[in-house]
Scaffold this motif. Structure first.
Motif, PDB file in Angstrom:
ATOM      1  N   GLY A   1     -28.781  18.130  16.084  1.00 20.95           N
ATOM      2  CA  GLY A   1     -28.292  16.781  15.836  1.00 20.95           C
ATOM      3  C   GLY A   1     -29.356  15.723  16.095  1.00 20.95           C
ATOM      4  O   GLY A   1     -29.537  14.794  15.303  1.00 20.95           O
ATOM      5  N   LYS A   2     -30.082  15.863  17.220  1.00 17.66           N
ATOM      6  CA  LYS A   2     -31.160  14.918  17.516  1.00 17.66           C
ATOM      7  C   LYS A   2     -32.268  15.013  16.476  1.00 17.66           C
ATOM      8  O   LYS A   2     -32.819  14.003  16.039  1.00 17.66           O
TER       9      LYS A   2
ATOM     10  N   TRP B   1     -27.017  20.313  20.004  1.00 18.28           N
ATOM     11  CA  TRP B   1     -27.686  19.123  20.537  1.00 18.28           C
ATOM     12  C   TRP B   1     -29.064  18.939  19.895  1.00 18.28           C
ATOM     13  O   TRP B   1     -29.398  17.860  19.412  1.00 18.28           O
ATOM     14  N   ILE B   2     -29.846  20.021  19.882  1.00 18.19           N
ATOM     15  CA  ILE B   2     -31.199  19.935  19.326  1.00 18.19           C
ATOM     16  C   ILE B   2     -31.163  19.583  17.844  1.00 18.19           C
ATOM     17  O   ILE B   2     -31.897  18.709  17.363  1.00 18.19           O
TER      18      ILE B   2
ATOM     19  N   VAL C   1     -26.162  13.235  15.881  1.00 17.82           N
ATOM     20  CA  VAL C   1     -25.795  13.709  17.214  1.00 17.82           C
ATOM     21  C   VAL C   1     -24.322  14.086  17.245  1.00 17.82           C
ATOM     22  O   VAL C   1     -23.936  15.124  17.801  1.00 17.82           O
TER      23      VAL C   1
ATOM     24  N   ASP D   1     -31.322  13.384  13.111  1.00 14.35           N
ATOM     25  CA  ASP D   1     -31.311  11.925  13.222  1.00 14.35           C
ATOM     26  C   ASP D   1     -32.739  11.376  13.186  1.00 14.35           C
ATOM     27  O   ASP D   1     -33.003  10.330  12.594  1.00 14.35           O
ATOM     28  N   ARG D   2     -33.673  12.099  13.818  1.00 12.19           N
ATOM     29  CA  ARG D   2     -35.053  11.615  13.897  1.00 12.19           C
ATOM     30  C   ARG D   2     -35.845  11.953  12.640  1.00 12.19           C
ATOM     31  O   ARG D   2     -36.655  11.168  12.170  1.00 12.19           O
TER      32      ARG D   2
ATOM     33  N   GLU E   1     -25.869   7.400  14.956  1.00  8.42           N
ATOM     34  CA  GLU E   1     -25.570   8.500  15.887  1.00  8.42           C
ATOM     35  C   GLU E   1     -24.786   9.625  15.219  1.00  8.42           C
ATOM     36  O   GLU E   1     -24.277  10.519  15.908  1.00  8.42           O
TER      37      GLU E   1
END
Length: 410
Positions: free
Chosen positions: A278-279, A275-276, A136, A282-283, A133
């Motif tokens: 960070g996600k 937010w965008i 994020v 991570d992906r 995480e």
């Protein structure tokens, strides 16, 4: 001690600190520039030098931190505590500046303390977050910088309008007080973590060996050099845009309220960026992800060349949405994935030094270009350096792809 979710009190207070570290202490200068010029004087080129002085302090702070961490590895919370409190106090002090040199000294001190706080707040917070995480968490932390920009934009009628000559002073003083309060909050939520921390065997590695590993990681073309180069040119490009956008709009006769709303729109869009981004990282933890945001940011910066207020504002929103917070948080997250735990704070500090070096050059280049060819050219020149950053990020992504193929042959 177990790690925490990205959505925790420590991440929240870190984000509030980044409101001060990035949005208030660093980028508010560009917003307040017209008011500062009216009261203290100087050309935009000279005032741009004060922006450079701020980033010289930032560079000094990043270069001083690695030896401090190496010598006192268990004192990171103490060093962070002092830097955060002193950052708030120096911002309050800067609001009383009466002369060009005096403000320059305050800007240097603010840069020094904000650099140390940037690295340590990130390092301390991400150490407490689950590895899966951390992207994020990085996004939520850097989101604070966007919130800071949004708030400073709302101050525009007070800080830009000629009828409020000293408005920028009151705003900076209030921001400094907020910084001190945020430092108290972060200290409170991390106190238990600091007291419960245990020594790790990796921390006993000799200093020389750690330094060799750090420089090999950062400066090897086969490892992180392209990523660090991208961070350098991003710092160069984005700071030109953020330093001279508001002076350009004011110079065109745009009402202070509208200029402030455009600035706030960058910050508002950046709230989603954190937010965008960070996600996304991570992906898809790749240089290609970073390059995508930088490419869109380049297009956004070009919008200023159209002489159309709507297109300029739309370009500013694009920068806020995909390439203001995205590069720092993605670089932070990528480093965290590929650097050993024991060397992360040192690597992040040195990477930040490259970022700071770009920010030192940027205001000078933008100021000289603005004085010679007009502020529009100065602002638009940021697109050149963001494009270089995007290219280097793409090269880093291609390098990652080759390494994956090598590790997983068909």
């Amino acid at each position: 001690m177990g790690t925490k979710s990205a959505f925790s009190w420590i991440t929240l207070w870190a984000s509030l600190l980044f409101t001060v570290i990035l949005g208030f202490s660093r980028l508010s200068y560009g917003m307040f520039l017209p008011g500062i010029q009216r009261e203290i004087g100087g050309s935009y080129g000279q005032l741009g030098i004060l922006g450079t002085v701020n980033f010289i302090g930032y560079l000094v702070g990043t270069l001083c931190l690695p030896p401090l961490i190496s010598r006192f590895p268990e004192r990171k919370p103490v060093i962070n505590r002092l830097s955060c409190f002193l950052l708030g106090l120096t911002m309050i002090g800067s609001s009383f500046s009466q002369y060009f040199i005096q403000l320059g000294l305050w800007r240097f001190a603010i840069g020094l303390f904000s650099a140390i706080a940037t690295v340590l707040v990130l390092s301390i917070t991400l150490d407490a977050v689950r590895p899966t995480e951390r992207g994020v968490a990085s996004g939520l932390i850097w989101l604070g910088g966007s919130a800071g920009i949004l708030v400073t934009g709302l101050f525009a009628p007070l800080t830009i309008d000629p009828s409020h000559l000293e408005g920028w002073r009151y705003a900076w003083a209030a921001m400094g007080v907020f910084g001190v309060l945020a430092a108290f909050g972060f200290e409170f939520v991390t106190a238990k973590q600091a007291s419960a921390k245990t020594h790790s065997p990796a921390e006993s590695v000799p200093q020389d060996q750690e330094h060799v590993n750090v420089y090999r990681l950062l400066l090897s073309p086969r490892k992180l050099l392209f990523l660090i180069g991208s961070y350098f040119f991003f710092g160069w490009g984005y700071i030109i845009y953020f330093t001279y956008l508001i002076p350009y709009l004011v110079g065109k006769g745009i009402p202070s309220l509208y200029a402030g709303l455009i600035w706030s729109a960058i910050g508002f869009a950046g709230l989603f960026n954190g937010w965008i981004g960070g996600k996304a990282i991570d992906r898809w933890p790749s240089g290609y992800t970073l390059a995508s945001g930088l490419t869109l940011g380049t297009i956004g910066a070009i919008g200023v060349t159209t002489n159309n207020l709507f297109v300029t504002a739309l370009g500013a929103v694009v920068i806020g949405l995909v390439s203001f917070i995205t590069p720092p948080l993605m670089t932070t997250a990528l480093l965290r994935r590929h650097v050993p735990d024991r060397a992360y704070a040192t690597c992040l500090s040195l990477a930040t030094a490259f970022f700071a070096s770009g920010q030192i050059i940027g205001p000078i280049v933008g100021g000289v270009g603005g004085e010679r060819f007009g502020l529009q050219f100065g602002v638009a020149s940021s697109a050149i350096f963001m494009a270089i950053a995007a290219t280097l990020a793409g090269l880093y992504g291609r390098q990652q792809r080759k390494q994956e193929v090598r590790h997983f042959p068909l």
